[in-house]
Design a protein around this motif. Structure first.
Motif, PDB file in Angstrom:
ATOM      1  N   LYS A   6       0.827  -1.198   0.000  1.00  5.97           N
ATOM      2  CA  LYS A   6       0.000   0.000   0.000  1.00  5.97           C
ATOM      3  C   LYS A   6       0.863   1.251   0.000  1.00  5.97           C
ATOM      4  O   LYS A   6       0.587   2.209  -0.710  1.00  5.97           O
ATOM      5  N   ASP A   7       1.932   1.256   0.799  1.00  6.12           N
ATOM      6  CA  ASP A   7       2.818   2.416   0.828  1.00  6.12           C
ATOM      7  C   ASP A   7       3.446   2.648  -0.538  1.00  6.12           C
ATOM      8  O   ASP A   7       3.539   3.771  -1.017  1.00  6.12           O
ATOM      9  N   THR A   8       3.879   1.585  -1.200  1.00  2.00           N
ATOM     10  CA  THR A   8       4.484   1.717  -2.519  1.00  2.00           C
ATOM     11  C   THR A   8       3.459   2.192  -3.536  1.00  2.00           C
ATOM     12  O   THR A   8       3.742   3.050  -4.366  1.00  2.00           O
ATOM     13  N   ALA A   9       2.255   1.656  -3.477  1.00  4.64           N
ATOM     14  CA  ALA A   9       1.189   2.091  -4.375  1.00  4.64           C
ATOM     15  C   ALA A   9       0.877   3.564  -4.152  1.00  4.64           C
ATOM     16  O   ALA A   9       0.644   4.319  -5.101  1.00  4.64           O
ATOM     17  N   GLN A  57       0.932   3.096 -14.734  1.00  7.83           N
ATOM     18  CA  GLN A  57       1.224   1.717 -15.124  1.00  7.83           C
ATOM     19  C   GLN A  57       2.393   1.112 -14.342  1.00  7.83           C
ATOM     20  O   GLN A  57       2.616  -0.103 -14.399  1.00  7.83           O
ATOM     21  N   ASN A  58       3.114   1.941 -13.586  1.00 13.94           N
ATOM     22  CA  ASN A  58       4.133   1.398 -12.686  1.00 13.94           C
ATOM     23  C   ASN A  58       3.512   0.553 -11.577  1.00 13.94           C
ATOM     24  O   ASN A  58       4.206  -0.245 -10.932  1.00 13.94           O
ATOM     25  N   LEU A  59       2.218   0.722 -11.370  1.00 11.56           N
ATOM     26  CA  LEU A  59       1.529  -0.085 -10.356  1.00 11.56           C
ATOM     27  C   LEU A  59       1.469  -1.557 -10.749  1.00 11.56           C
ATOM     28  O   LEU A  59       1.218  -2.415  -9.903  1.00 11.56           O
ATOM     29  N   ARG A  60       1.694  -1.834 -12.013  1.00 17.28           N
ATOM     30  CA  ARG A  60       1.620  -3.220 -12.482  1.00 17.28           C
ATOM     31  C   ARG A  60       2.583  -4.129 -11.716  1.00 17.28           C
ATOM     32  O   ARG A  60       2.288  -5.312 -11.487  1.00 17.28           O
ATOM     33  N   SER A  61       3.719  -3.588 -11.310  1.00 16.50           N
ATOM     34  CA  SER A  61       4.704  -4.386 -10.567  1.00 16.50           C
ATOM     35  C   SER A  61       4.526  -4.269  -9.057  1.00 16.50           C
ATOM     36  O   SER A  61       5.318  -4.820  -8.296  1.00 16.50           O
ATOM     37  N   VAL A  62       3.477  -3.566  -8.656  1.00 17.62           N
ATOM     38  CA  VAL A  62       3.272  -3.312  -7.227  1.00 17.62           C
ATOM     39  C   VAL A  62       2.047  -4.045  -6.691  1.00 17.62           C
ATOM     40  O   VAL A  62       2.072  -4.602  -5.595  1.00 17.62           O
ATOM     41  N   GLU A  64      -1.226  -6.854  -7.470  1.00 21.21           N
ATOM     42  CA  GLU A  64      -1.483  -8.046  -8.280  1.00 21.21           C
ATOM     43  C   GLU A  64      -2.640  -7.869  -9.256  1.00 21.21           C
ATOM     44  O   GLU A  64      -2.646  -8.463 -10.329  1.00 21.21           O
ATOM     45  N   ASP A  65      -3.629  -7.078  -8.897  1.00 26.23           N
ATOM     46  CA  ASP A  65      -4.836  -6.984  -9.714  1.00 26.23           C
ATOM     47  C   ASP A  65      -4.849  -5.734 -10.604  1.00 26.23           C
ATOM     48  O   ASP A  65      -5.908  -5.245 -10.983  1.00 26.23           O
ATOM     49  N   PHE A  66      -3.661  -5.221 -10.936  1.00 26.92           N
ATOM     50  CA  PHE A  66      -3.613  -3.986 -11.716  1.00 26.92           C
ATOM     51  C   PHE A  66      -4.262  -4.154 -13.084  1.00 26.92           C
ATOM     52  O   PHE A  66      -5.101  -3.341 -13.488  1.00 26.92           O
ATOM     53  N   ASP A  67      -3.885  -5.169 -13.841  1.00 23.52           N
ATOM     54  CA  ASP A  67      -4.403  -5.330 -15.203  1.00 23.52           C
ATOM     55  C   ASP A  67      -5.916  -5.529 -15.213  1.00 23.52           C
ATOM     56  O   ASP A  67      -6.600  -5.077 -16.140  1.00 23.52           O
ATOM     57  N   GLN A  68      -6.429  -6.189 -14.213  1.00 20.36           N
ATOM     58  CA  GLN A  68      -7.875  -6.380 -14.128  1.00 20.36           C
ATOM     59  C   GLN A  68      -8.587  -5.030 -14.024  1.00 20.36           C
ATOM     60  O   GLN A  68      -9.668  -4.841 -14.585  1.00 20.36           O
ATOM     61  N   TRP A  69      -7.961  -4.098 -13.315  1.00 16.97           N
ATOM     62  CA  TRP A  69      -8.535  -2.755 -13.194  1.00 16.97           C
ATOM     63  C   TRP A  69      -8.236  -1.900 -14.418  1.00 16.97           C
ATOM     64  O   TRP A  69      -9.122  -1.194 -14.927  1.00 16.97           O
TER      65      TRP A  69
END
Length: 225
Positions: A6-9, A57-62, A64-69
């Motif tokens: 969460k902190d990284t996101a 899109q850097n959240l993709r590595s942070v 797990e459900d980024f692409d779904q969103w």
């Protein structure tokens, strides 16, 4: 979701919000009467606005459900003619160094009484111009060395309505773009990016963006209740 994720996101989303704020400053300059600021403002709006989704899109590595969103959002952006056109404009600036802008001037009335509404002309005034290539209007003045400079002013609508529009709009985008000013489209573009960031915050942080009067606060400000 762990506190570490969460902190990284939150850091990623904060950077995206900072970039959106920079793009908003570009829009503010674009809407000003200062012609020298308008063009650079438009460039900043286009370049930094496009960077918002890059950062998100850097959240993709942070998470797990980024692409779904993000996948449905990406499909929506691909079908939005205004959003696609602004991406093309950004690419033109960075790759070709060109940006085609045209001027539309209507309701022109430039009598002596109208000019008096602008106040006392600056020293060395030689004439008045309306709607230069940057979309600005004002006085042309002669400097002591004989060169000329422009002194920009806010032009009342009673004198003229000057609208800066995009030229060379592709056929597929004309219905969505033609007839709208650069400022109108810029507001529409940033509003859409703001909606994406709002959704991003809700999805991955569970917290809405801070707003006052419907306007997003800069990420470095916090409301204390």
């Amino acid at each position: 979701m762990t506190s570490e994720i969460k902190d990284t996101a939150e850091q990623v989303i904060r950077r995206a919000e900072e970039i959106l704020q920079t793009a908003q400053h570009g829009l503010d300059d674009l809407k000003s009467g200062n012609g020298s600021k308008r063009f650079s403002g438009l460039q900043n709006l286009l370049v930094f606005g496009r960077s918002v989704t890059f950062v998100i899109q850097n959240l993709r590595s942070v998470v797990e459900d980024f692409d779904q969103w993000y996948n449905p959002i990406q499909e929506e952006l691909r079908s939005d003619e205004v959003m696609k056109y602004f991406v093309e404009l950004r690419n033109q600036i960075l790759k070709q160094g060109r940006l085609q802008i045209a001027m539309e001037i209507s309701s022109l009335s430039l009598s002596t009484n109208d000019l008096q509404k602008l106040g006392t002309p600056p020293p060395g005034t030689k004439g008045f111009f309306i709607g230069d290539k940057f979309g600005g209007s004002g006085w042309t003045i002669e400097l002591p060395d004989g060169s000329e400079a422009k002194y920009y002013v806010e032009l009342p609508r009673s004198i003229a309505e000057v609208k800066q529009v995009f030229a060379e709009v592709p056929e597929s985008a004309r219905a969505a773009i033609e007839g709208k000013s650069v400022e109108e489209l810029g507001e529409q573009y940033l509003a859409k990016l703001g909606e994406i960031l709002d959704s991003c915050r809700k999805q991955f942080l569970g917290a809405p963006a801070q707003k006052i009067g419907g306007k997003r606060l800069p990420p470095y400000l916090r409301i204390i209740k």
